[in-house]
Motif scaffolding. Structure first.
Motif, PDB file in Angstrom:
ATOM      1  N   THR A   1      38.310 -42.094 -18.308  1.00 29.92           N
ATOM      2  CA  THR A   1      37.449 -41.372 -19.240  1.00 29.92           C
ATOM      3  C   THR A   1      37.755 -41.658 -20.711  1.00 29.92           C
ATOM      4  OG1 THR A   1      38.922 -39.463 -18.972  1.00 29.92           O
ATOM      5  CG2 THR A   1      36.928 -39.494 -17.647  1.00 29.92           C
ATOM      6  N   MET A   2      39.035 -41.813 -21.073  1.00 27.49           N
ATOM      7  CA  MET A   2      39.341 -42.055 -22.482  1.00 27.49           C
ATOM      8  C   MET A   2      38.816 -43.410 -22.972  1.00 27.49           C
ATOM      9  SD  MET A   2      40.303 -41.160 -25.395  1.00 27.49           S
ATOM     10  CE  MET A   2      41.216 -39.612 -25.306  1.00 27.49           C
ATOM     11  N   PRO A   3      39.033 -44.525 -22.251  1.00 27.98           N
ATOM     12  CA  PRO A   3      38.435 -45.786 -22.712  1.00 27.98           C
ATOM     13  C   PRO A   3      36.915 -45.748 -22.764  1.00 27.98           C
ATOM     14  CG  PRO A   3      40.157 -46.207 -21.102  1.00 27.98           C
ATOM     15  CD  PRO A   3      39.914 -44.739 -21.090  1.00 27.98           C
ATOM     16  N   ILE A   4      36.296 -45.060 -21.797  1.00 24.32           N
ATOM     17  CA  ILE A   4      34.838 -44.956 -21.797  1.00 24.32           C
ATOM     18  C   ILE A   4      34.371 -44.164 -23.017  1.00 24.32           C
ATOM     19  CG2 ILE A   4      32.863 -43.943 -20.589  1.00 24.32           C
ATOM     20  CD1 ILE A   4      34.237 -44.645 -17.977  1.00 24.32           C
ATOM     21  N   ARG A   5      35.052 -43.055 -23.292  1.00 26.73           N
ATOM     22  CA  ARG A   5      34.712 -42.263 -24.481  1.00 26.73           C
ATOM     23  C   ARG A   5      34.876 -43.097 -25.749  1.00 26.73           C
ATOM     24  NH1 ARG A   5      37.927 -37.268 -25.723  1.00 26.73           N
ATOM     25  NH2 ARG A   5      36.495 -37.314 -27.507  1.00 26.73           N
ATOM     26  N   TYR A   6      35.976 -43.836 -25.818  1.00 27.76           N
ATOM     27  CA  TYR A   6      36.257 -44.602 -27.026  1.00 27.76           C
ATOM     28  C   TYR A   6      35.219 -45.696 -27.252  1.00 27.76           C
ATOM     29  CZ  TYR A   6      38.881 -47.126 -30.586  1.00 27.76           C
ATOM     30  OH  TYR A   6      39.257 -47.721 -31.758  1.00 27.76           O
TER      31      TYR A   6
ATOM     32  N   ALA B   1      31.148 -39.600 -17.503  1.00 24.99           N
ATOM     33  CA  ALA B   1      31.455 -40.042 -18.867  1.00 24.99           C
ATOM     34  C   ALA B   1      30.548 -41.177 -19.318  1.00 24.99           C
ATOM     35  CB  ALA B   1      32.916 -40.474 -18.956  1.00 24.99           C
ATOM     36  N   THR B   2      30.144 -42.057 -18.396  1.00 25.93           N
ATOM     37  CA  THR B   2      29.254 -43.157 -18.784  1.00 25.93           C
ATOM     38  C   THR B   2      27.883 -42.652 -19.204  1.00 25.93           C
ATOM     39  OG1 THR B   2      28.588 -43.463 -16.462  1.00 25.93           O
ATOM     40  CG2 THR B   2      30.411 -44.817 -17.288  1.00 25.93           C
ATOM     41  N   ASN B   3      27.479 -41.494 -18.700  1.00 24.64           N
ATOM     42  CA  ASN B   3      26.166 -40.927 -19.037  1.00 24.64           C
ATOM     43  C   ASN B   3      26.230 -39.919 -20.175  1.00 24.64           C
ATOM     44  OD1 ASN B   3      24.734 -42.302 -16.886  1.00 24.64           O
ATOM     45  ND2 ASN B   3      25.730 -40.896 -15.469  1.00 24.64           N
ATOM     46  N   ALA B   4      27.336 -39.180 -20.259  1.00 23.84           N
ATOM     47  CA  ALA B   4      27.456 -38.148 -21.299  1.00 23.84           C
ATOM     48  C   ALA B   4      28.891 -38.110 -21.795  1.00 23.84           C
ATOM     49  CB  ALA B   4      27.034 -36.783 -20.750  1.00 23.84           C
ATOM     50  N   PRO B   5      29.293 -39.036 -22.650  1.00 24.67           N
ATOM     51  CA  PRO B   5      30.702 -39.114 -23.078  1.00 24.67           C
ATOM     52  C   PRO B   5      31.154 -38.001 -24.000  1.00 24.67           C
ATOM     53  CG  PRO B   5      29.358 -40.715 -24.267  1.00 24.67           C
ATOM     54  CD  PRO B   5      28.464 -40.106 -23.235  1.00 24.67           C
ATOM     55  N   ASP B   6      30.226 -37.184 -24.491  1.00 24.15           N
ATOM     56  CA  ASP B   6      30.597 -36.161 -25.466  1.00 24.15           C
ATOM     57  C   ASP B   6      30.672 -34.750 -24.906  1.00 24.15           C
ATOM     58  OD1 ASP B   6      31.012 -37.704 -27.758  1.00 24.15           O
ATOM     59  OD2 ASP B   6      28.866 -37.878 -28.114  1.00 24.15           O
ATOM     60  N   ILE B   7      30.399 -34.571 -23.613  1.00 21.10           N
ATOM     61  CA  ILE B   7      30.423 -33.211 -23.078  1.00 21.10           C
ATOM     62  C   ILE B   7      31.860 -32.731 -22.907  1.00 21.10           C
ATOM     63  CG2 ILE B   7      28.211 -33.523 -21.923  1.00 21.10           C
ATOM     64  CD1 ILE B   7      29.666 -33.850 -19.304  1.00 21.10           C
ATOM     65  N   ALA B   8      32.027 -31.409 -22.783  1.00 19.52           N
ATOM     66  CA  ALA B   8      33.358 -30.801 -22.794  1.00 19.52           C
ATOM     67  C   ALA B   8      34.230 -31.270 -21.640  1.00 19.52           C
ATOM     68  CB  ALA B   8      33.225 -29.280 -22.760  1.00 19.52           C
ATOM     69  N   ILE B   9      33.663 -31.377 -20.436  1.00 11.74           N
ATOM     70  CA  ILE B   9      34.462 -31.734 -19.263  1.00 11.74           C
ATOM     71  C   ILE B   9      35.030 -33.140 -19.395  1.00 11.74           C
ATOM     72  CG2 ILE B   9      32.465 -32.573 -17.957  1.00 11.74           C
ATOM     73  CD1 ILE B   9      33.826 -31.472 -15.438  1.00 11.74           C
ATOM     74  N   VAL B  10      34.279 -34.029 -20.018  1.00 11.43           N
ATOM     75  CA  VAL B  10      34.767 -35.400 -20.224  1.00 11.43           C
ATOM     76  C   VAL B  10      35.897 -35.403 -21.253  1.00 11.43           C
ATOM     77  CG1 VAL B  10      34.140 -37.703 -21.019  1.00 11.43           C
ATOM     78  CG2 VAL B  10      32.570 -36.426 -19.555  1.00 11.43           C
ATOM     79  N   LYS B  11      35.740 -34.608 -22.304  1.00  9.04           N
ATOM     80  CA  LYS B  11      36.799 -34.530 -23.318  1.00  9.04           C
ATOM     81  C   LYS B  11      38.086 -33.977 -22.730  1.00  9.04           C
ATOM     82  CE  LYS B  11      33.713 -34.002 -27.300  1.00  9.04           C
ATOM     83  NZ  LYS B  11      33.315 -33.138 -28.440  1.00  9.04           N
TER      84      LYS B  11
ATOM     85  N   ALA C   1      31.066 -51.383 -15.018  1.00 10.14           N
ATOM     86  CA  ALA C   1      31.641 -52.540 -14.332  1.00 10.14           C
ATOM     87  C   ALA C   1      33.169 -52.470 -14.334  1.00 10.14           C
ATOM     88  CB  ALA C   1      31.167 -53.830 -14.994  1.00 10.14           C
ATOM     89  N   ILE C   2      33.762 -52.132 -15.480  1.00  5.92           N
ATOM     90  CA  ILE C   2      35.223 -52.021 -15.568  1.00  5.92           C
ATOM     91  C   ILE C   2      35.725 -50.891 -14.683  1.00  5.92           C
ATOM     92  CG2 ILE C   2      37.158 -51.547 -17.118  1.00  5.92           C
ATOM     93  CD1 ILE C   2      35.563 -52.855 -19.362  1.00  5.92           C
ATOM     94  N   MET C   3      34.969 -49.802 -14.623  1.00  7.41           N
ATOM     95  CA  MET C   3      35.350 -48.669 -13.790  1.00  7.41           C
ATOM     96  C   MET C   3      35.406 -49.067 -12.315  1.00  7.41           C
ATOM     97  SD  MET C   3      33.362 -45.024 -13.494  1.00  7.41           S
ATOM     98  CE  MET C   3      31.879 -45.820 -12.844  1.00  7.41           C
ATOM     99  N   ILE C   4      34.424 -49.830 -11.850  1.00  9.43           N
ATOM    100  CA  ILE C   4      34.398 -50.277 -10.462  1.00  9.43           C
ATOM    101  C   ILE C   4      35.593 -51.191 -10.177  1.00  9.43           C
ATOM    102  CG2 ILE C   4      33.139 -51.683  -8.797  1.00  9.43           C
ATOM    103  CD1 ILE C   4      31.887 -49.003  -9.151  1.00  9.43           C
ATOM    104  N   ILE C   5      35.885 -52.103 -11.106  1.00  9.95           N
ATOM    105  CA  ILE C   5      36.999 -53.033 -10.916  1.00  9.95           C
ATOM    106  C   ILE C   5      38.320 -52.273 -10.793  1.00  9.95           C
ATOM    107  CG2 ILE C   5      38.352 -54.853 -12.008  1.00  9.95           C
ATOM    108  CD1 ILE C   5      35.746 -55.904 -13.218  1.00  9.95           C
ATOM    109  N   MET C   6      38.549 -51.306 -11.676  1.00 12.44           N
ATOM    110  CA  MET C   6      39.788 -50.531 -11.639  1.00 12.44           C
ATOM    111  C   MET C   6      39.875 -49.685 -10.372  1.00 12.44           C
ATOM    112  SD  MET C   6      41.753 -51.320 -14.033  1.00 12.44           S
ATOM    113  CE  MET C   6      42.919 -50.028 -13.584  1.00 12.44           C
TER     114      MET C   6
ATOM    115  N   PHE D   1      34.412 -39.959 -10.151  1.00 12.01           N
ATOM    116  CA  PHE D   1      33.223 -39.161 -10.459  1.00 12.01           C
ATOM    117  C   PHE D   1      33.231 -38.701 -11.917  1.00 12.01           C
ATOM    118  CE2 PHE D   1      32.922 -38.307  -5.768  1.00 12.01           C
ATOM    119  CZ  PHE D   1      31.685 -38.906  -5.609  1.00 12.01           C
ATOM    120  N   ALA D   2      34.394 -38.335 -12.421  1.00  6.84           N
ATOM    121  CA  ALA D   2      34.496 -37.942 -13.831  1.00  6.84           C
ATOM    122  C   ALA D   2      34.125 -39.109 -14.738  1.00  6.84           C
ATOM    123  CB  ALA D   2      35.908 -37.457 -14.136  1.00  6.84           C
ATOM    124  N   ALA D   3      34.543 -40.312 -14.356  1.00 10.25           N
ATOM    125  CA  ALA D   3      34.202 -41.496 -15.147  1.00 10.25           C
ATOM    126  C   ALA D   3      32.703 -41.782 -15.090  1.00 10.25           C
ATOM    127  CB  ALA D   3      34.983 -42.701 -14.642  1.00 10.25           C
TER     128      ALA D   3
END
Length: 406
Positions: free
Chosen positions: A347-352, A325-335, A181-186, A320-322
């Protein structure tokens, strides 16, 4: 500083006095208030129906429309499934065709039936409920035929397993919906106000208003005041939506499902909110400076869309990267993308929020984002100054690069 304040106040007042902005914000606030009141509406208009329509097996208590193949089957099964509504399959088909009933079942044996419905529906549960009941009847029959106690077997098969789950870090499942939801708003906020600031700069240049402005001020003051005013307008609009969302949540909190309350309280902690605010504001300002610079490169308002196309593609890539990240926050590309300032605002707030992120990584990403904002602010001021008095053909980026050498 006084000139900057004057430009900022003038631009901000012009933005806030737009009727379209006020009307749009008002409508969106009402929509947010209604959305947060959905649990109350469900409780008022649908709660009783849901309770009355729930049976012991967790399915609907509405009677099934049945036809039995023969009398022997009817005598054995009807005490559990219900009496036959029609005598033959042809009668059932005719009833469904005439929309007297939505669907029905022809019970041919303990392990075989025909389902008849007029239309295929994705939310129909009657077939699953019927099949589960028929399957249980067939299993009980087979148990008894083989001399086994069906009730005892059921008790063994349905023996519950006690378990307790402990998350030492964070629960990714609880915050996915909020992150999305936050991603869509931003995404909408940056596209809307980024285009607005680019169009505003291009309009001033097209009408030669920019020439008059520069004579009474300097490019740095103008672009900082414009970006600051537009940025604050967007933040105020989002803040209004958040306030109405909080009001709606507080008014309807008692009607929210328990799992939804746990999800909100478990994922939106104070540190998560602060990280979202930091990266969202910095990323928002970064894109506004880029849009302002691109707007100063064109001489006509009509050319703004083509000028901002490259940064729009980059922004879509960040979206798309975000999503990943919502589905797999720990994979290398997201990091990796959580350190790229054009993408890390997502991506960083989603990961956090969804997984454990080292404080050092958070600080490094924040520093990179802050340095990038300052760099692009300086670059945007230079581009604005360089493009202010250049009219005619659209300036190319190589012209800007060459201007640094002069």
């Amino acid at each position: 500083m006084l000139k900057l304040k004057t430009v900022f106040n003038f631009e901000l007042r012009g933005m806030l006095q737009k009727k379209s902005l006020l009307v749009t914000t008002g409508i969106m606030c009402v929509i947010v208030l209604l959305l947060t009141s959905i649990p109350t509406f469900i409780d008022l208009f649908g709660g009783e129906d849901i309770e009355e329509g729930t049976g012991e097996n967790g399915g609907t208590a509405e009677e099934l429309t049945l036809v039995y193949e023969n009398d022997e089957l009817s005598e054995a099964i009807s005490p559990v499934l219900g009496e036959a509504a029609y005598q033959t399959e042809a009668e059932l088909r005719e009833a469904v065709q005439n929309e007297e009933v939505a669907s029905g079942f022809v019970v041919e044996d303990y392990d075989r039936y025909t389902y008849i419905s007029y239309d295929s529906s994705t939310d129909a549960t009657d077939q699953m409920i019927f099949e589960a009941q028929l399957k249980q009847l067939n299993e009980n029959r087979l148990f008894e035929e083989n001399g086994m106690d069906s009730q005892r077997i059921r008790e063994i098969l349905n023996q519950p397993i006690e378990q307790e789950t402990v998350f030492l870090g964070k629960d990714a499942g609880s915050g996915t919906a909020i992150a999305f939801a936050i991603m869509i708003i931003m995404y909408l906020l940056i596209l809307l106000y980024g285009s607005s600031v680019a169009t505003s700069v291009a309009r001033e240049k097209d009408s030669r208003t920019m020439e008059l402005l520069i004579t009474s001020s300097n490019p740095r003051t103008l672009i900082l005041g414009k970006v600051g005013a537009v940025g604050l307008t967007g933040i105020l609009q989002v803040a209004s939506l958040i306030v109405f969302g909080v009001i709606g949540f507080k008014l309807n909190k008692e009607n929210y499902p328990e799992f939804l309350l746990d999800m909100l309280q478990g994922s939106m902690t104070m540190d998560v909110v602060l990280v979202y605010v930091l990266f969202s504001v910095l990323g928002y300002i970064l894109y506004l400076f880029i849009y302002a610079a691109l707007g100063s490169l064109v001489s006509k308002v009509e050319d703004v869309n083509s000028a901002v196309t490259p940064i729009t593609f980059l922004f879509v890539l960040a979206y798309f990267a975000a999503t990943i990240a919502t589905n797999a926050p720990d994979i290398a590309i997201v990091k990796v993308t959580s350190y790229i300032p054009f993408i890390s605002l997502f991506t960083m707030p989603i990961r956090y929020m969804l997984t454990s992120v080292p404080i050092a990584s958070l600080l490094v990403s924040s520093a990179i984002m802050l340095i990038t904002v300052v760099l692009f602010a300086w670059l945007s001021i230079h581009i604005y100054k360089f493009g202010a008095l250049n009219y005619g053909n659209r300036l190319k980026f190589k012209d800007v690069i060459q201007s640094f050498r002069k």
